[in-house]
Design an enzyme around this catalytic site. Structure first.
Site, PDB file in Angstrom:
ATOM      1  N   ASN A  24      31.888  65.327  63.679  1.00 34.68           N
ATOM      2  CA  ASN A  24      32.175  65.577  62.282  1.00 34.68           C
ATOM      3  C   ASN A  24      31.210  65.329  61.415  1.00 34.68           C
ATOM      4  OD1 ASN A  24      34.562  66.664  62.926  1.00 34.68           O
ATOM      5  ND2 ASN A  24      35.641  64.486  62.561  1.00 34.68           N
ATOM      6  N   ARG A  93      35.344  75.307  61.752  1.00 33.90           N
ATOM      7  CA  ARG A  93      35.571  74.966  60.386  1.00 33.90           C
ATOM      8  C   ARG A  93      34.389  74.596  59.683  1.00 33.90           C
ATOM      9  NH1 ARG A  93      39.121  75.778  56.477  1.00 33.90           N
ATOM     10  NH2 ARG A  93      39.113  73.942  54.854  1.00 33.90           N
ATOM     11  N   ASP A 117      40.296  74.562  64.201  1.00 35.88           N
ATOM     12  CA  ASP A 117      41.606  74.206  64.578  1.00 35.88           C
ATOM     13  C   ASP A 117      42.618  74.613  63.861  1.00 35.88           C
ATOM     14  OD1 ASP A 117      40.497  72.813  66.789  1.00 35.88           O
ATOM     15  OD2 ASP A 117      40.071  70.906  65.888  1.00 35.88           O
ATOM     16  N   ASP A 306      42.799  62.748  63.034  1.00 36.92           N
ATOM     17  CA  ASP A 306      42.355  63.003  64.156  1.00 36.92           C
ATOM     18  C   ASP A 306      42.881  62.182  65.423  1.00 36.92           C
ATOM     19  OD1 ASP A 306      40.764  65.400  63.031  1.00 36.92           O
ATOM     20  OD2 ASP A 306      38.938  64.291  63.499  1.00 36.92           O
ATOM     21  N   VAL A 328      48.292  64.207  56.521  1.00 35.97           N
ATOM     22  CA  VAL A 328      46.941  65.107  56.286  1.00 35.97           C
ATOM     23  C   VAL A 328      47.271  66.509  56.603  1.00 35.97           C
ATOM     24  CG1 VAL A 328      44.455  65.314  56.325  1.00 35.97           C
ATOM     25  CG2 VAL A 328      45.414  63.168  56.147  1.00 35.97           C
TER      26      VAL A 328
HETATM   27  C1  UD1 Z   1      39.739  66.637  57.989  1.00 34.73           C
HETATM   28  C2  UD1 Z   1      40.167  65.171  57.772  1.00 34.73           C
HETATM   29  C3  UD1 Z   1      38.769  64.575  58.808  1.00 34.73           C
HETATM   30  C4  UD1 Z   1      38.888  65.283  59.979  1.00 34.73           C
HETATM   31  C5  UD1 Z   1      38.814  66.713  59.832  1.00 34.73           C
HETATM   32  C6  UD1 Z   1      39.191  67.370  61.333  1.00 34.73           C
HETATM   33  C7  UD1 Z   1      41.220  63.585  56.254  1.00 34.73           C
HETATM   34  C8  UD1 Z   1      41.062  63.419  54.880  1.00 34.73           C
HETATM   35  N1  UD1 Z   1      39.965  64.522  56.520  1.00 34.73           N
HETATM   36  O1  UD1 Z   1      38.473  66.951  57.305  1.00 34.73           O
HETATM   37  O2  UD1 Z   1      38.958  62.878  58.778  1.00 34.73           O
HETATM   38  O3  UD1 Z   1      37.833  64.747  60.887  1.00 34.73           O
HETATM   39  O4  UD1 Z   1      39.920  67.183  59.176  1.00 34.73           O
HETATM   40  O5  UD1 Z   1      40.232  66.963  61.888  1.00 34.73           O
HETATM   41  O6  UD1 Z   1      41.808  63.269  57.056  1.00 34.73           O
HETATM   42  N2  UD1 Z   1      42.567  70.425  50.880  1.00 34.73           N
HETATM   43  C9  UD1 Z   1      42.968  71.137  49.817  1.00 34.73           C
HETATM   44  N3  UD1 Z   1      42.107  71.780  49.403  1.00 34.73           N
HETATM   45  C10 UD1 Z   1      40.853  71.921  49.649  1.00 34.73           C
HETATM   46  C11 UD1 Z   1      40.333  71.126  50.839  1.00 34.73           C
HETATM   47  C12 UD1 Z   1      41.573  70.224  51.474  1.00 34.73           C
HETATM   48  O7  UD1 Z   1      44.399  71.359  49.800  1.00 34.73           O
HETATM   49  O8  UD1 Z   1      40.096  72.484  49.013  1.00 34.73           O
HETATM   50  C13 UD1 Z   1      43.646  69.503  51.834  1.00 34.73           C
HETATM   51  C14 UD1 Z   1      43.776  70.022  53.230  1.00 34.73           C
HETATM   52  O9  UD1 Z   1      44.711  71.190  53.420  1.00 34.73           O
HETATM   53  C15 UD1 Z   1      44.366  68.590  53.872  1.00 34.73           C
HETATM   54  C16 UD1 Z   1      43.505  67.577  53.193  1.00 34.73           C
HETATM   55  O10 UD1 Z   1      43.376  68.145  51.728  1.00 34.73           O
HETATM   56  O11 UD1 Z   1      45.786  68.253  53.832  1.00 34.73           O
HETATM   57  C17 UD1 Z   1      42.306  67.045  53.724  1.00 34.73           C
HETATM   58  O12 UD1 Z   1      41.230  68.176  53.754  1.00 34.73           O
HETATM   59  P1  UD1 Z   1      39.657  67.748  54.338  1.00 34.73           P
HETATM   60  O13 UD1 Z   1      39.374  66.327  54.218  1.00 34.73           O
HETATM   61  O14 UD1 Z   1      38.918  68.670  53.310  1.00 34.73           O
HETATM   62  O15 UD1 Z   1      39.599  68.145  55.567  1.00 34.73           O
HETATM   63  P2  UD1 Z   1      38.422  68.301  56.497  1.00 34.73           P
HETATM   64  O16 UD1 Z   1      37.271  68.226  55.854  1.00 34.73           O
HETATM   65  O17 UD1 Z   1      38.858  69.349  57.495  1.00 34.73           O
END
Ligand code: UD1
Length: 427
Positions: A24, A93, A117, A306, A328
């Protein structure tokens, strides 16, 4: 040809395992190399499929990328393409993290919507709103995020949620914007600190890394750097859960134990004896059946989403009942259906799962739906009577370098089996 793992139940994991750089982190650091013309060197890279996929994404915008052992060298040209829509974009992603650097450097970007994923809805609204605040337009057209600006200017940005991806993209655009940007409710994950460290080495001016408020003073240009990726706390935690579940004794090196403070505390509450080695690693010894503990996933420093599959897998063999709350990614509870095949006593209701520990799981064919769910099923298989077949292991290979080798070195028996298509079990 299709691959699965045969996981022999009844293992007790004992020994030492070294964790390498964080998935990550490395993918985002690779994207950050777009911000500076010249050759950026990133070491301690994990040997996982996502690294060459990200290399393909960078090549598609004009970079040269060389990978040798754990070192990735990215040469970014003066003239970059603003269009990142290669086939590799759809496979991971983190590819969306080229959006911020391209907008920062070129003031325009066309970036194919990312894959990755299947863990639930993953919108980009916060990424787009942040870029808009910095002065760019941002729309979705023909499967791509399209962003364009005459120039970027500093702004005050409040995130609705401390999104890791949105924080990274906004940060990487803001480092080359004119003036001061403040990102409030920013993500605090160690991987964000790692990115801020690398950007600072490249000449960016950032304050507040690791806090909820990031202040960025834009600069005209960045220069390449050499950077070492932080250890993978999620992989480190996987081994910690494996030790607890198999009533084993595992020493984990290469990861900062402080990044796992809450995880290790949960394992202690479950009866594990945990020793930490001053930021360099930790040891987990579980000498009797673990006791049940509750888990709630939240942004860092909360319990990572995760790790939720491991919390479920551990709870399924604990003495007692656990409540696991997922805040999340809702779809992550799909993993529980596979755990039920293995004899887990678990059910979900909305964001909550209730898991009543059983004495022993029993083997069955199961299917990995994402990286962590896959690894969670392997750990569960170690505690199941018989041989558990874990299918769709390509997911696991995306996140765990040498997973099977490491498990076997610790005393497990796990075999990678390559089957002809007509012998593959129906999914
Ligand atoms: C997330 C996890 C990260 C993990 C990764 C892979 C959190 C906060 N983040 O990161 O620890 O390593 O998945 O599994 O736990 N969201 C929105 N709008 C946006 C961006 C995000 O609504 O523009 C929401 C997502 O749907 C989700 C949450 O915010 O419910 C967390 O998103 P984000 O932290 O951006 O996801 P990742 O970067 O993928």
């Amino acid at each position: 040809m299709s691959e699965h793992f045969d996981v022999y139940g009844g293992a007790r994991l004992v020994g030492e395992v070294e964790v390498v750089g964080a998935k990550n982190s490395v993918l985002k650091l690779m994207a950050a190399a777009l911000l500076a013309e010249g050759t950026t060197t990133i070491s301690n890279c994990p040997r996982i499929l996502d690294v060459p996929l990200m290399a393909d994404v960078l090549r598609s915008v004009g970079c040269e990328v060389e990978m040798a052992d754990d070192v990735t060298r990215i040469t970014t040209p003066a003239e970059l393409s603003h269009r990142a829509d290669s086939a590799a974009m759809g496979k991971l992603r983190a590819s969306v993290c080229v959006l911020g650097p391209l907008v920062g450097r070129l003031k325009r970007a066309v970036v194919a919507l990312p894959g990755g994923d299947a863990i639930g809805s993953r919108p980009l609204d916060m990424h787009q709103n942040g870029l808009r605040k910095l002065g760019a337009t941002s729309t979705i057209e023909h499967g791509c995020v399209v962003a364009e600006a005459d120039g970027l200017h500093g702004a005050q940005i409040w995130l609705d949620f401390p999104s890791v991806g949105a924080t990274e993209n906004i940060l990487m655009a803001a480092v080359l914007a004119q003036g001061t940007t403040v990102i409030d409710n920013a993500a605090r994950e160690p991987e964000i600190i790692d990115l801020c460290t690398m950007l600072t080495e490249m000449g960016a001016r950032i304050e507040g890394a690791g806090t909820s408020t990031l202040t960025v003073e834009g600069v005209d240009a960045l220069h390449p750097t050499e950077h070492v990726v932080i250890g993978d706390r999620i992989v480190g935690a996987t081994w910690a859960f494996a030790a607890a579940m198999t009533q084993g004794d595992v020493t984990v090196t290469g990861v900062d134990a402080h990044h796992l403070d809450l995880v290790l505390e949960k394992l202690r509450l479950g009866g594990a004896d945990v020793t930490t080695f001053d930021g360099k690693g930790f040891r987990v010894v579980q000498s009797e059946r673990p006791r049940s503990v509750d888990f709630v996933t939240l942004p860092y420093p909360g319990f990572a989403t995760d790790l939720q599959p491991f919390a479920v897998a551990l709870s399924s063999v604990c003495d007692g009942t656990s409540m696991i709350t997922e805040n999340v990614y809702e779809a992550r509870f799909r993993f529980i259906e596979e755990m039920v095949r293995l004899g887990a006593d678990a059910r979900t209701d909305g964001h909550h799962a209730v898991v009543r520990g059983v004495e022993r799981l029993s083997s069955a064919p199961v299917w990995a739906s994402d990286i962590r769910a896959g690894a969670g099923l392997v750990l569960a298989g170690l505690c199941a009577e018989g041989v558990t077949e874990v299918w769709d292991v390509f997911h696991i290979d995306r996140g765990y370098p040498a997973f099977v080798e490491n498990l076997n070195r610790l005393g497990a028996r796990v075999e990678r089996v390559t089957a002809e298509p007509d012998r593959v079990a129906a999914g």
